[in-house]
Motif scaffolding. Sequence first.
Motif, PDB file in Angstrom:
ATOM      1  N   ARG A   1      26.585 109.215   1.380  1.00 12.67           N
ATOM      2  CA  ARG A   1      25.220 109.402   1.905  1.00 12.67           C
ATOM      3  C   ARG A   1      24.716 108.185   2.686  1.00 12.67           C
ATOM      4  N   LYS A   2      25.626 107.334   3.124  1.00 15.29           N
ATOM      5  CA  LYS A   2      25.245 106.181   3.944  1.00 15.29           C
ATOM      6  C   LYS A   2      25.881 106.329   5.326  1.00 15.29           C
ATOM      7  N   LYS A   3      25.110 106.040   6.342  1.00 12.22           N
ATOM      8  CA  LYS A   3      25.575 106.250   7.711  1.00 12.22           C
ATOM      9  C   LYS A   3      26.649 105.241   8.087  1.00 12.22           C
ATOM     10  N   THR A   4      27.745 105.753   8.655  1.00  8.51           N
ATOM     11  CA  THR A   4      28.817 104.862   9.100  1.00  8.51           C
ATOM     12  C   THR A   4      29.157 105.072  10.563  1.00  8.51           C
ATOM     13  N   CYS A   5      28.520 106.056  11.188  1.00 16.43           N
ATOM     14  CA  CYS A   5      28.851 106.375  12.569  1.00 16.43           C
ATOM     15  C   CYS A   5      27.638 106.962  13.268  1.00 16.43           C
ATOM     16  N   GLY A   6      27.460 106.575  14.508  1.00 16.46           N
ATOM     17  CA  GLY A   6      26.453 107.184  15.355  1.00 16.46           C
ATOM     18  C   GLY A   6      27.113 107.819  16.559  1.00 16.46           C
ATOM     19  N   ILE A   7      26.616 108.965  16.987  1.00 21.75           N
ATOM     20  CA  ILE A   7      27.176 109.690  18.126  1.00 21.75           C
ATOM     21  C   ILE A   7      26.033 110.006  19.089  1.00 21.75           C
ATOM     22  N   LEU A   8      26.242 109.680  20.354  1.00 22.07           N
ATOM     23  CA  LEU A   8      25.248 109.946  21.389  1.00 22.07           C
ATOM     24  C   LEU A   8      25.927 110.725  22.513  1.00 22.07           C
ATOM     25  N   VAL A   9      25.465 111.943  22.749  1.00 28.42           N
ATOM     26  CA  VAL A   9      25.997 112.783  23.824  1.00 28.42           C
ATOM     27  C   VAL A   9      24.992 112.804  24.964  1.00 28.42           C
TER      28      VAL A   9
ATOM     29  N   TRP B   1      21.507 100.090  19.780  1.00 29.66           N
ATOM     30  CA  TRP B   1      22.638 100.190  18.861  1.00 29.66           C
ATOM     31  C   TRP B   1      23.354  98.847  18.875  1.00 29.66           C
ATOM     32  N   VAL B   2      23.218  98.067  17.799  1.00 28.53           N
ATOM     33  CA  VAL B   2      23.839  96.750  17.720  1.00 28.53           C
ATOM     34  C   VAL B   2      25.350  96.909  17.746  1.00 28.53           C
ATOM     35  N   SER B   3      26.016  96.147  18.634  1.00 27.95           N
ATOM     36  CA  SER B   3      27.431  96.405  18.912  1.00 27.95           C
ATOM     37  C   SER B   3      28.236  95.112  18.929  1.00 27.95           C
ATOM     38  N   GLU B   4      28.309  94.452  17.771  1.00 25.67           N
ATOM     39  CA  GLU B   4      29.087  93.225  17.688  1.00 25.67           C
ATOM     40  C   GLU B   4      30.571  93.541  17.483  1.00 25.67           C
ATOM     41  N   ARG B   5      31.413  92.548  17.697  1.00 22.66           N
ATOM     42  CA  ARG B   5      32.866  92.742  17.555  1.00 22.66           C
ATOM     43  C   ARG B   5      33.207  93.110  16.111  1.00 22.66           C
TER      44      ARG B   5
ATOM     45  N   VAL C   1      31.523  95.749  10.402  1.00 17.23           N
ATOM     46  CA  VAL C   1      30.188  95.182  10.575  1.00 17.23           C
ATOM     47  C   VAL C   1      29.163  96.270  10.311  1.00 17.23           C
ATOM     48  N   MET C   2      28.104  95.918   9.579  1.00 15.66           N
ATOM     49  CA  MET C   2      27.036  96.874   9.279  1.00 15.66           C
ATOM     50  C   MET C   2      25.734  96.382   9.880  1.00 15.66           C
ATOM     51  N   PRO C   3      25.323  96.928  11.019  1.00 14.12           N
ATOM     52  CA  PRO C   3      24.014  96.540  11.569  1.00 14.12           C
ATOM     53  C   PRO C   3      22.897  96.977  10.628  1.00 14.12           C
ATOM     54  N   ASP C   4      21.825  96.202  10.578  1.00 19.32           N
ATOM     55  CA  ASP C   4      20.659  96.624   9.812  1.00 19.32           C
ATOM     56  C   ASP C   4      20.093  97.897  10.426  1.00 19.32           C
ATOM     57  N   ASN C   5      19.737  98.835   9.584  1.00 20.22           N
ATOM     58  CA  ASN C   5      19.156 100.087  10.067  1.00 20.22           C
ATOM     59  C   ASN C   5      17.958 100.423   9.194  1.00 20.22           C
ATOM     60  N   PRO C   6      16.753 100.311   9.746  1.00 22.21           N
ATOM     61  CA  PRO C   6      15.561 100.576   8.924  1.00 22.21           C
ATOM     62  C   PRO C   6      15.352 102.068   8.641  1.00 22.21           C
ATOM     63  N   ILE C   7      16.099 102.932   9.333  1.00 25.14           N
ATOM     64  CA  ILE C   7      15.885 104.370   9.187  1.00 25.14           C
ATOM     65  C   ILE C   7      16.775 104.966   8.113  1.00 25.14           C
ATOM     66  N   TYR C   8      18.049 104.562   8.071  1.00 23.16           N
ATOM     67  CA  TYR C   8      19.016 105.141   7.130  1.00 23.16           C
ATOM     68  C   TYR C   8      19.750 104.034   6.375  1.00 23.16           C
ATOM     69  N   PRO C   9      20.197 104.305   5.133  1.00 27.55           N
ATOM     70  CA  PRO C   9      21.158 103.405   4.494  1.00 27.55           C
ATOM     71  C   PRO C   9      22.462 103.418   5.294  1.00 27.55           C
ATOM     72  N   VAL C  10      23.159 102.277   5.336  1.00 33.76           N
ATOM     73  CA  VAL C  10      24.376 102.177   6.144  1.00 33.76           C
ATOM     74  C   VAL C  10      25.529 101.651   5.302  1.00 33.76           C
ATOM     75  N   THR C  11      26.749 101.893   5.787  1.00 38.25           N
ATOM     76  CA  THR C  11      27.953 101.340   5.182  1.00 38.25           C
ATOM     77  C   THR C  11      28.970 101.126   6.290  1.00 38.25           C
ATOM     78  N   CYS C  12      30.119 100.553   5.925  1.00 38.98           N
ATOM     79  CA  CYS C  12      31.207 100.396   6.892  1.00 38.98           C
ATOM     80  C   CYS C  12      32.522 100.727   6.192  1.00 38.98           C
TER      81      CYS C  12
END
Length: 254
Positions: free
Chosen positions: A119-127, A59-63, A149-160
């Motif tokens: 329909r674009k991913k803006t959040c990931g949650i890991l439990v 999970w790319v985690s830039e400032r 910041v929007m990391p590249d995601n080859p699986i889902y479209p993304v937004t911020c």
Amino acid sequence: MASDKRRRISLGDIRHEALSDTSSTNTECLARARAGDNGLLWVTAERQTGGRGRRGRPWVSERGNLYASLLLIDPAPMERLASLPLAIAVAVHQAIRSVLPPGAEPLEVKWPNDILIGRKKTCGILVEGERLADGRHAVVIGIGINVSVMPDNPIYPVTCLRDQGSAASPEELFAHLFASMAETLDTWDEGQGIAEVTARWRAVACGIGEKITVNLPDRSISGYFAGIDDNGLLMLDTGAGRIMPIAAGDVFFG
């Protein structure tokens, strides 16, 4: 008359430690748990050097984004923990909604707990969970929200959030998350309030009635998203009146 044994969660019960850089806020929380922390602890970081998503994906985690993990100790009996991701999604949805301007694209939850805008991913949650040496059960809720910041995601479209017109900083967004998570976990009530949480989840769900494909570790299954059951399992209509319950998987629409 029996006394009320319910363990309430209030804002004053929850602590917060803000870090500049860390390998992973989830890893930090698990380390605190192993050292004896009693939980109800948020750890946030401006940047992660080893952030991870589901199934070990990086999970790319830039400032510029929000990286936060909440440590819970013995949050519910094991048989009720399966519904916790629904409560988490409801809380995160509420926090993001608080900072989106009118006219933003639809804000929805994709099963079980991805947050989508248009329909674009803006959040990931890991439990993640771990049985500690002293017998307690630690659960860590890791949340990464794309603020600017929007990391590249080859699986889902993304937004911020910035691209959706929000001017909120990660710190402002976290203040909303801090409050909404406390309220939602109190409603969830160690899994006893799942009916209310499930109703809230269904009200903001993405794609009920639509054709979906669910990727499982060993295969992919297609059908129609028939919603969730009262325990939060995805109900997949595979045709001929057959409904298949699914506990975990990656969902793709269309």
